[in-house]
Design a protein around this motif. Structure first.
Motif, mmCIF file in Angstrom:
data_model
loop_
_atom_site.group_PDB
_atom_site.id
_atom_site.type_symbol
_atom_site.label_atom_id
_atom_site.label_comp_id
_atom_site.label_asym_id
_atom_site.label_seq_id
_atom_site.Cartn_x
_atom_site.Cartn_y
_atom_site.Cartn_z
ATOM 1 N N ILE A 293 -63.116 44.936 -17.353
ATOM 2 C CA ILE A 293 -63.244 45.895 -16.814
ATOM 3 C C ILE A 293 -63.266 47.292 -16.855
ATOM 4 N N ALA A 294 -62.654 48.058 -18.240
ATOM 5 C CA ALA A 294 -62.550 48.940 -18.933
ATOM 6 C C ALA A 294 -61.094 48.901 -17.652
ATOM 7 N N ALA B 186 -55.591 49.823 -20.349
ATOM 8 C CA ALA B 186 -54.154 49.626 -20.246
ATOM 9 C C ALA B 186 -53.773 49.377 -22.372
ATOM 10 N N CYS B 187 -55.227 48.452 -22.764
ATOM 11 C CA CYS B 187 -55.163 48.137 -23.787
ATOM 12 C C CYS B 187 -55.253 49.807 -24.889
ATOM 13 N N TRP C 59 -63.429 53.298 -27.129
ATOM 14 C CA TRP C 59 -64.525 53.632 -26.078
ATOM 15 C C TRP C 59 -66.003 52.935 -26.407
ATOM 16 N N VAL D 111 -57.299 40.722 -16.630
ATOM 17 C CA VAL D 111 -58.361 39.908 -16.887
ATOM 18 C C VAL D 111 -58.147 38.510 -18.158
ATOM 19 N N ILE E 294 -58.929 40.205 -23.910
ATOM 20 C CA ILE E 294 -58.349 39.908 -25.276
ATOM 21 C C ILE E 294 -57.763 38.510 -26.322
HETATM 22 FE FE1 F3S Z 1 -60.737 45.740 -21.025
HETATM 23 FE FE2 F3S Z 1 -58.587 44.418 -20.310
HETATM 24 FE FE3 F3S Z 1 -58.596 46.585 -22.134
HETATM 25 S S1 F3S Z 1 -59.800 44.980 -19.224
HETATM 26 S S2 F3S Z 1 -60.037 47.887 -21.603
HETATM 27 S S3 F3S Z 1 -59.536 44.139 -22.507
HETATM 28 S S4 F3S Z 1 -57.598 46.268 -21.029
#
Ligand code: F3S
Ligand code: SF4
Ligand code: ZN
Length: 103
Positions: free
Chosen positions: A46-47, A50-51, A62, A95, A98
């Motif tokens: 959901i962008a 945090a990662c 991105w 969510v 990863i």
């Molecule tokens: Fe996406 Fe989860 Fe990173 S929602 S931007 S993979 S923290």
């Protein structure tokens, strides 16, 4: 959450930024999983960001995903070979998009 058995349950359908893409892919609604050692389920992301903020070795970048129902950007594991298996990204993603195969 991302399927930790995606290697068995999905097929490689493409390459992107030097990593594998695991299908099914049907743009713009279905984007699949990007990466193998560091895998991001683009259909769950959901962008949150945090990662990208927390990864100590800047594995993620991105990429735009216009028209995707969850978000118009995704965290791409563009530098997955740099991963040091700290598992921070796995812990912070709200969510559970990863999977890091530290084994
Ligand atoms: Fe996406 Fe989860 Fe990173 S929602 S931007 S993979 S923290
Ligand atoms: Fe970065 Fe750690 Fe996630 Fe690897 S496990 S991608 S080093 S935050
Ligand atoms: Zn990618």
């Amino acid at each position: 959450a991302i399927d930790p058995q995606f290697h068995e349950n999905r097929e490689k359908v493409d390459d992107h930024n030097g990593h594998d893409v695991w299908g099914p892919v049907d743009e713009p609604d279905k984007l699949g999983i990007h990466g193998t050692h560091v895998a991001v389920d683009f259909d769950l992301c959901i962008a949150d960001g945090a990662c990208l903020e927390d990864c100590p070795v800047d594995v993620f970048e991105w990429v735009d995903s216009p028209g995707h129902p969850e978000s118009e950007e995704k965290a791409d594991p563009a530098n997955e070979a740099q991963c040091i298996d700290c598992m921070l990204c796995v812990d912070v993603c709200p969510v559970d998009a990863i999977d890091v195969d530290a084994g």
